[in-house]
Design an enzyme around this catalytic site. Sequence first.
Site, PDB file in Angstrom:
ATOM      1  N   GLY A  30     -41.576  26.402   1.134  1.00  0.00           N
ATOM      2  CA  GLY A  30     -40.874  26.516   2.413  1.00  0.00           C
ATOM      3  C   GLY A  30     -40.830  25.202   3.174  1.00  0.00           C
ATOM      4  O   GLY A  30     -41.768  24.397   3.098  1.00  0.00           O
ATOM      5  N   ASP A  47     -46.523  39.363  -4.401  1.00  0.00           N
ATOM      6  CA  ASP A  47     -45.419  40.172  -3.888  1.00  0.00           C
ATOM      7  C   ASP A  47     -45.822  40.683  -2.511  1.00  0.00           C
ATOM      8  O   ASP A  47     -46.646  41.596  -2.392  1.00  0.00           O
ATOM      9  CB  ASP A  47     -45.135  41.336  -4.835  1.00  0.00           C
ATOM     10  CG  ASP A  47     -43.985  42.225  -4.341  1.00  0.00           C
ATOM     11  OD1 ASP A  47     -43.430  41.950  -3.261  1.00  0.00           O
ATOM     12  OD2 ASP A  47     -43.663  43.199  -5.038  1.00  0.00           O
ATOM     13  N   TYR A  53     -29.283  37.990  12.176  1.00  0.00           N
ATOM     14  CA  TYR A  53     -30.478  37.163  12.015  1.00  0.00           C
ATOM     15  C   TYR A  53     -31.344  37.215  13.274  1.00  0.00           C
ATOM     16  O   TYR A  53     -32.549  37.496  13.208  1.00  0.00           O
ATOM     17  CB  TYR A  53     -30.074  35.723  11.699  1.00  0.00           C
ATOM     18  CG  TYR A  53     -31.209  34.731  11.778  1.00  0.00           C
ATOM     19  CD1 TYR A  53     -32.272  34.794  10.883  1.00  0.00           C
ATOM     20  CD2 TYR A  53     -31.212  33.722  12.736  1.00  0.00           C
ATOM     21  CE1 TYR A  53     -33.317  33.878  10.950  1.00  0.00           C
ATOM     22  CE2 TYR A  53     -32.252  32.810  12.807  1.00  0.00           C
ATOM     23  CZ  TYR A  53     -33.295  32.886  11.922  1.00  0.00           C
ATOM     24  OH  TYR A  53     -34.328  31.978  12.001  1.00  0.00           O
ATOM     25  N   THR A  61     -33.391  33.360   6.381  1.00  0.00           N
ATOM     26  CA  THR A  61     -32.817  32.377   7.301  1.00  0.00           C
ATOM     27  C   THR A  61     -31.342  32.065   7.043  1.00  0.00           C
ATOM     28  O   THR A  61     -30.781  31.179   7.685  1.00  0.00           O
ATOM     29  CB  THR A  61     -33.620  31.067   7.240  1.00  0.00           C
ATOM     30  OG1 THR A  61     -33.612  30.579   5.890  1.00  0.00           O
ATOM     31  CG2 THR A  61     -35.059  31.287   7.684  1.00  0.00           C
ATOM     32  N   LYS A  71     -35.081  39.024  13.698  1.00  0.00           N
ATOM     33  CA  LYS A  71     -36.236  38.210  14.068  1.00  0.00           C
ATOM     34  C   LYS A  71     -36.890  38.758  15.338  1.00  0.00           C
ATOM     35  O   LYS A  71     -38.123  38.815  15.441  1.00  0.00           O
ATOM     36  CB  LYS A  71     -35.828  36.749  14.266  1.00  0.00           C
ATOM     37  CG  LYS A  71     -35.465  36.010  12.987  1.00  0.00           C
ATOM     38  CD  LYS A  71     -36.638  35.891  12.025  1.00  0.00           C
ATOM     39  CE  LYS A  71     -37.683  34.922  12.523  1.00  0.00           C
ATOM     40  NZ  LYS A  71     -38.796  34.757  11.532  1.00  0.00           N
ATOM     41  N   LEU A 126     -41.040  24.629   6.436  1.00  0.00           N
ATOM     42  CA  LEU A 126     -42.156  24.585   7.377  1.00  0.00           C
ATOM     43  C   LEU A 126     -43.487  24.777   6.664  1.00  0.00           C
ATOM     44  O   LEU A 126     -44.470  24.095   6.976  1.00  0.00           O
ATOM     45  CB  LEU A 126     -41.977  25.652   8.455  1.00  0.00           C
ATOM     46  CG  LEU A 126     -43.168  25.872   9.388  1.00  0.00           C
ATOM     47  CD1 LEU A 126     -43.565  24.573  10.097  1.00  0.00           C
ATOM     48  CD2 LEU A 126     -42.847  26.959  10.405  1.00  0.00           C
TER      49      LEU A 126
END
Length: 289
Positions: free
Chosen positions: A17, A43, A132, A69, A136, A19
């Site tokens: 990732g 998983d 999105y 994302t 979130k 970040l």
Amino acid sequence: MISPTAPKVLVLGGKTGLLGQSLCASLTKAGWQTVSVGRDDLDLFDQDRVAAFLDDHEPDIICNTVAYTQVDQAEDEPEEAARLNHRLPAALGRLAKQRNIRLVHYSTDFVFDGKAATPYCSESPTSPQSVYGKTKLAGEKALQDLGLDRLTIIRTAWLFGPGRTNFVAKILALAAQRASLNVVHDQTGSPTYTPDLADYSVELLKAEGTGIFHLVNCGCATWCELAGAAVQAKGLQCDVFPIPSDQYPQKAKRPAYSVLDTCAFTTLTGIKPRPWLQALREYVFQHLT
């Protein structure tokens, strides 16, 4: 050398990732034990396996950097976006609560509608305009509803940095091949360098900050300004021209203004994030040579 008594942090999304990789580096630099978990390691939707993993490794802290994302694609895949952005953090929150593990979850500026005229603080009303953003925000609320004693939600935005493709890297790749680029100028946000975000996250952990915090680099920019600054820093001969959003149609609605206020972080830690332009130049000079 990392002490065996140092806090142990499980970083979900830490292998690949954008970040997550920076966060692992910052935690290691700070002398903390870090367990990096990628999609091939575990998983995350297998509750029994995740529970066993937690019991085996006994982390003090879980940092969840995993998210769906793909903002436009989420409009066509709302269930998959909800699975990663809403149901996964809720499941992690339940497991963390059962074991009294501190949980750090990363969220987004897309929880806001973009109609503000001044930077959004942690308490600003939310009103996401895209799948999105809605998923979130649903993830944030699911975690808050669990009543965790040690929950930290970090909202951030416009990430760029080493280890994975991002807006700045894409712009520079295009600028190296073209004489000009057209980039949207009527969306304003907070460009954020992932190594800085990771360092500030560690400081927030040290300060035992709980609740919602906004963590971004200082200052704001439009996408066009960010692109232009990157091209200039790289020294490329490419003109960057501003265009309105309606000339670059996208499926998901973006906030026109989503600058984030980091005052809560600064008040707690005494640290003021550095300007995004300084961070951008470091990224270009050190990682994109």
